[in-house]
Design a protein around this motif. Structure first.
Motif, PDB file in Angstrom:
ATOM      1  N   ALA A  74       0.827  -1.207   0.000  1.00 48.91           N
ATOM      2  CA  ALA A  74       0.000   0.000   0.000  1.00 48.91           C
ATOM      3  C   ALA A  74       0.860   1.255   0.000  1.00 48.91           C
ATOM      4  O   ALA A  74       0.457   2.294  -0.546  1.00 48.91           O
ATOM      5  N   GLU A  75       2.045   1.178   0.598  1.00 51.20           N
ATOM      6  CA  GLU A  75       2.953   2.328   0.625  1.00 51.20           C
ATOM      7  C   GLU A  75       3.473   2.651  -0.771  1.00 51.20           C
ATOM      8  O   GLU A  75       3.739   3.806  -1.095  1.00 51.20           O
ATOM      9  N   ILE A  76       3.619   1.620  -1.614  1.00 50.13           N
ATOM     10  CA  ILE A  76       4.089   1.821  -2.992  1.00 50.13           C
ATOM     11  C   ILE A  76       2.923   2.207  -3.894  1.00 50.13           C
ATOM     12  O   ILE A  76       3.012   3.167  -4.662  1.00 50.13           O
ATOM     13  N   PHE A  77       1.827   1.469  -3.803  1.00 48.51           N
ATOM     14  CA  PHE A  77       0.653   1.724  -4.653  1.00 48.51           C
ATOM     15  C   PHE A  77      -0.332   2.593  -3.872  1.00 48.51           C
ATOM     16  O   PHE A  77      -1.375   2.128  -3.409  1.00 48.51           O
ATOM     17  N   THR A  78       0.010   3.862  -3.769  1.00 52.05           N
ATOM     18  CA  THR A  78      -0.775   4.787  -2.950  1.00 52.05           C
ATOM     19  C   THR A  78      -2.172   5.026  -3.519  1.00 52.05           C
ATOM     20  O   THR A  78      -3.078   5.439  -2.798  1.00 52.05           O
ATOM     21  N   ASP A  79      -2.343   4.796  -4.832  1.00 53.59           N
ATOM     22  CA  ASP A  79      -3.663   4.955  -5.448  1.00 53.59           C
ATOM     23  C   ASP A  79      -4.409   3.626  -5.568  1.00 53.59           C
ATOM     24  O   ASP A  79      -5.429   3.548  -6.254  1.00 53.59           O
ATOM     25  N   GLY A  80      -3.893   2.587  -4.914  1.00 55.94           N
ATOM     26  CA  GLY A  80      -4.593   1.310  -4.838  1.00 55.94           C
ATOM     27  C   GLY A  80      -4.381   0.406  -6.032  1.00 55.94           C
ATOM     28  O   GLY A  80      -3.835   0.800  -7.067  1.00 55.94           O
ATOM     29  N   ILE A  81      -4.810  -0.841  -5.875  1.00 57.79           N
ATOM     30  CA  ILE A  81      -4.795  -1.840  -6.946  1.00 57.79           C
ATOM     31  C   ILE A  81      -6.221  -2.345  -7.118  1.00 57.79           C
ATOM     32  O   ILE A  81      -6.860  -2.786  -6.157  1.00 57.79           O
ATOM     33  N   TRP A  82      -6.710  -2.282  -8.347  1.00 56.43           N
ATOM     34  CA  TRP A  82      -8.088  -2.632  -8.666  1.00 56.43           C
ATOM     35  C   TRP A  82      -8.166  -3.952  -9.418  1.00 56.43           C
ATOM     36  O   TRP A  82      -7.255  -4.327 -10.147  1.00 56.43           O
ATOM     37  N   CYS A  83      -9.278  -4.640  -9.218  1.00 54.24           N
ATOM     38  CA  CYS A  83      -9.505  -5.955  -9.807  1.00 54.24           C
ATOM     39  C   CYS A  83     -10.877  -5.969 -10.479  1.00 54.24           C
ATOM     40  O   CYS A  83     -11.818  -5.337 -10.000  1.00 54.24           O
ATOM     41  N   MET A  84     -10.986  -6.711 -11.599  1.00 52.82           N
ATOM     42  CA  MET A  84     -12.250  -6.764 -12.337  1.00 52.82           C
ATOM     43  C   MET A  84     -13.124  -7.966 -11.977  1.00 52.82           C
ATOM     44  O   MET A  84     -14.313  -7.971 -12.279  1.00 52.82           O
ATOM     45  N   GLY A  85     -12.530  -8.987 -11.394  1.00 53.52           N
ATOM     46  CA  GLY A  85     -13.314 -10.164 -11.060  1.00 53.52           C
ATOM     47  C   GLY A  85     -12.513 -11.149 -10.240  1.00 53.52           C
ATOM     48  O   GLY A  85     -11.293 -11.010 -10.080  1.00 53.52           O
ATOM     49  N   ASP A  86     -13.183 -12.147  -9.709  1.00 56.51           N
ATOM     50  CA  ASP A  86     -12.528 -13.164  -8.898  1.00 56.51           C
ATOM     51  C   ASP A  86     -11.799 -14.181  -9.786  1.00 56.51           C
ATOM     52  O   ASP A  86     -12.298 -14.553 -10.859  1.00 56.51           O
ATOM     53  N   TYR A  87     -10.654 -14.629  -9.293  1.00 52.46           N
ATOM     54  CA  TYR A  87      -9.852 -15.604 -10.035  1.00 52.46           C
ATOM     55  C   TYR A  87     -10.388 -17.012  -9.761  1.00 52.46           C
ATOM     56  O   TYR A  87      -9.818 -17.812  -9.029  1.00 52.46           O
ATOM     57  N   ASP A  88     -11.535 -17.291 -10.353  1.00 53.51           N
ATOM     58  CA  ASP A  88     -12.127 -18.621 -10.290  1.00 53.51           C
ATOM     59  C   ASP A  88     -13.106 -18.756 -11.452  1.00 53.51           C
ATOM     60  O   ASP A  88     -13.262 -17.832 -12.254  1.00 53.51           O
ATOM     61  N   GLY A  89     -13.779 -19.888 -11.550  1.00 53.83           N
ATOM     62  CA  GLY A  89     -14.788 -20.095 -12.587  1.00 53.83           C
ATOM     63  C   GLY A  89     -14.296 -19.767 -13.988  1.00 53.83           C
ATOM     64  O   GLY A  89     -13.193 -20.134 -14.377  1.00 53.83           O
ATOM     65  N   PRO A  90     -15.117 -19.054 -14.771  1.00 51.05           N
ATOM     66  CA  PRO A  90     -14.779 -18.795 -16.171  1.00 51.05           C
ATOM     67  C   PRO A  90     -13.515 -17.961 -16.354  1.00 51.05           C
ATOM     68  O   PRO A  90     -12.746 -18.201 -17.294  1.00 51.05           O
ATOM     69  N   LEU A  91     -13.250 -16.987 -15.475  1.00 51.50           N
ATOM     70  CA  LEU A  91     -12.043 -16.172 -15.630  1.00 51.50           C
ATOM     71  C   LEU A  91     -10.777 -17.006 -15.472  1.00 51.50           C
ATOM     72  O   LEU A  91      -9.811 -16.855 -16.231  1.00 51.50           O
ATOM     73  N   LYS A  92     -10.758 -17.874 -14.480  1.00 49.74           N
ATOM     74  CA  LYS A  92      -9.583 -18.719 -14.254  1.00 49.74           C
ATOM     75  C   LYS A  92      -9.322 -19.621 -15.450  1.00 49.74           C
ATOM     76  O   LYS A  92      -8.177 -19.764 -15.902  1.00 49.74           O
ATOM     77  N   LYS A  93     -10.377 -20.211 -15.998  1.00 48.92           N
ATOM     78  CA  LYS A  93     -10.227 -21.095 -17.154  1.00 48.92           C
ATOM     79  C   LYS A  93      -9.778 -20.322 -18.388  1.00 48.92           C
ATOM     80  O   LYS A  93      -8.896 -20.765 -19.138  1.00 48.92           O
ATOM     81  N   LEU A  94     -10.374 -19.152 -18.615  1.00 51.21           N
ATOM     82  CA  LEU A  94     -10.019 -18.359 -19.788  1.00 51.21           C
ATOM     83  C   LEU A  94      -8.563 -17.906 -19.738  1.00 51.21           C
ATOM     84  O   LEU A  94      -7.857 -17.935 -20.746  1.00 51.21           O
ATOM     85  N   ILE A  95      -8.109 -17.498 -18.560  1.00 51.91           N
ATOM     86  CA  ILE A  95      -6.723 -17.047 -18.427  1.00 51.91           C
ATOM     87  C   ILE A  95      -5.758 -18.200 -18.673  1.00 51.91           C
ATOM     88  O   ILE A  95      -4.730 -18.041 -19.344  1.00 51.91           O
ATOM     89  N   ALA A  96      -6.071 -19.379 -18.157  1.00 55.36           N
ATOM     90  CA  ALA A  96      -5.228 -20.551 -18.402  1.00 55.36           C
ATOM     91  C   ALA A  96      -5.228 -20.919 -19.881  1.00 55.36           C
ATOM     92  O   ALA A  96      -4.175 -21.228 -20.456  1.00 55.36           O
ATOM     93  N   ASP A  97      -6.395 -20.887 -20.517  1.00 56.17           N
ATOM     94  CA  ASP A  97      -6.483 -21.212 -21.948  1.00 56.17           C
ATOM     95  C   ASP A  97      -5.704 -20.201 -22.788  1.00 56.17           C
ATOM     96  O   ASP A  97      -5.106 -20.553 -23.808  1.00 56.17           O
ATOM     97  N   MET A  98      -5.708 -18.950 -22.367  1.00 57.34           N
ATOM     98  CA  MET A  98      -4.972 -17.923 -23.102  1.00 57.34           C
ATOM     99  C   MET A  98      -3.468 -18.112 -22.945  1.00 57.34           C
ATOM    100  O   MET A  98      -2.729 -18.135 -23.945  1.00 57.34           O
ATOM    101  N   LYS A  99      -2.996 -18.278 -21.723  1.00 54.48           N
ATOM    102  CA  LYS A  99      -1.559 -18.276 -21.463  1.00 54.48           C
ATOM    103  C   LYS A  99      -0.880 -19.582 -21.848  1.00 54.48           C
ATOM    104  O   LYS A  99       0.252 -19.572 -22.332  1.00 54.48           O
ATOM    105  N   PHE A 100      -1.553 -20.696 -21.619  1.00 53.56           N
ATOM    106  CA  PHE A 100      -0.889 -21.985 -21.792  1.00 53.56           C
ATOM    107  C   PHE A 100      -1.342 -22.754 -23.031  1.00 53.56           C
ATOM    108  O   PHE A 100      -0.608 -23.592 -23.544  1.00 53.56           O
ATOM    109  N   GLU A 101      -2.550 -22.448 -23.522  1.00 56.04           N
ATOM    110  CA  GLU A 101      -3.044 -23.111 -24.725  1.00 56.04           C
ATOM    111  C   GLU A 101      -3.076 -22.179 -25.931  1.00 56.04           C
ATOM    112  O   GLU A 101      -3.287 -22.617 -27.056  1.00 56.04           O
TER     113      GLU A 101
END
Length: 223
Positions: free
Chosen positions: A48-75
């Motif tokens: 938090a001391e480095i990222f004073t303006d915060g870190i934002w996330c668009m969704g939880d790393y599970d379900g369809p997002l987790k599968k899509l990210i794996a399919d993108m990076k590894f397949e």
């Protein structure tokens, strides 16, 4: 014409519920409402001391997002890339409308891959997912960070091991340092897990003279 033929042979579907859609990569509104949940991540004091303006996330790393990210990076599945770009584009538009992240940002920087991994994968997923949507809202996107060590995969390592693995893995050239001084920078990546990657990248950017840092990722398991 070619796309029309492909759509006829392989009708586009929502990547989450498999409902038929008009265009490849498109999500249905119900699934977007469920999966696309913009939130600011809780950070430990050092991050938090480095990222004073915060870190934002668009969704939880599970379900369809987790599968899509794996399919993108590894397949390297083009269908997964299209679905994630559609998702990310909507997320960036919503954040821009809220002005919660982008109002003070001068330039966006992606978490880099080592040149050997980039050659093997063929693309940097952070640039692939964020470049078009970020530039479309009028924010500059630059490749100021370099990964100078080919680190071990982070998967399976605990937080201490991840930090040790990434120590001194990133650097910024003298030429790019001049462009960073005094700038408010947004760092983007596909996943946020322990925060070790953001910590090391953030330290490099701050040492180079960045004024304020914010972060944005597609998915995170952090609550």
């Amino acid at each position: 014409m070619f796309e029309a033929i492909l759509n006829f042979l392989f009708p586009p579907k929502c990547p989450a519920c498999q409902q038929y859609m008009e265009h490849n990569g498109e999500w249905c509104e119900d699934c977007l409402d469920k999966v696309l949940v913009l939130r600011r991540l809780p950070l430990e004091p050092a991050l938090a001391e480095i990222f004073t303006d915060g870190i934002w996330c668009m969704g939880d790393y599970d379900g369809p997002l987790k599968k899509l990210i794996a399919d993108m990076k590894f397949e390297k599945k083009q269908s997964a890339i299209k679905a994630l770009k559609y998702f990310t584009n909507i997320g960036v538009e919503k954040l821009a409308a809220q002005q919660s992240v982008f109002q003070n940002i001068n330039v966006t920087v992606s978490v880099p891959l080592h040149k050997s991994k980039l050659k093997k994968r063929g693309f940097n997923q952070s640039i692939e997912l964020f470049h078009s949507s970020i530039t479309q809202i009028g924010v500059d996107f630059q490749d100021y960070l370099s990964r100078v060590r080919n680190t071990e995969p982070q998967f399976g390592l605990d937080q201490h091991e991840r930090q040790k693995n990434l120590k001194d893995a990133f650097e910024i050239s003298d030429e790019n340092r001049e462009k960073i001084v005094g700038k408010n920078i947004l760092l983007v990546d596909d996943i946020f897990t322990t925060g070790a990657t953001f910590f090391e990248c953030g330290k490099s950017l701050k040492r180079a003279g960045a004024a304020n840092l914010a972060g944005l990722v597609v998915a995170s398991g952090r609550k």
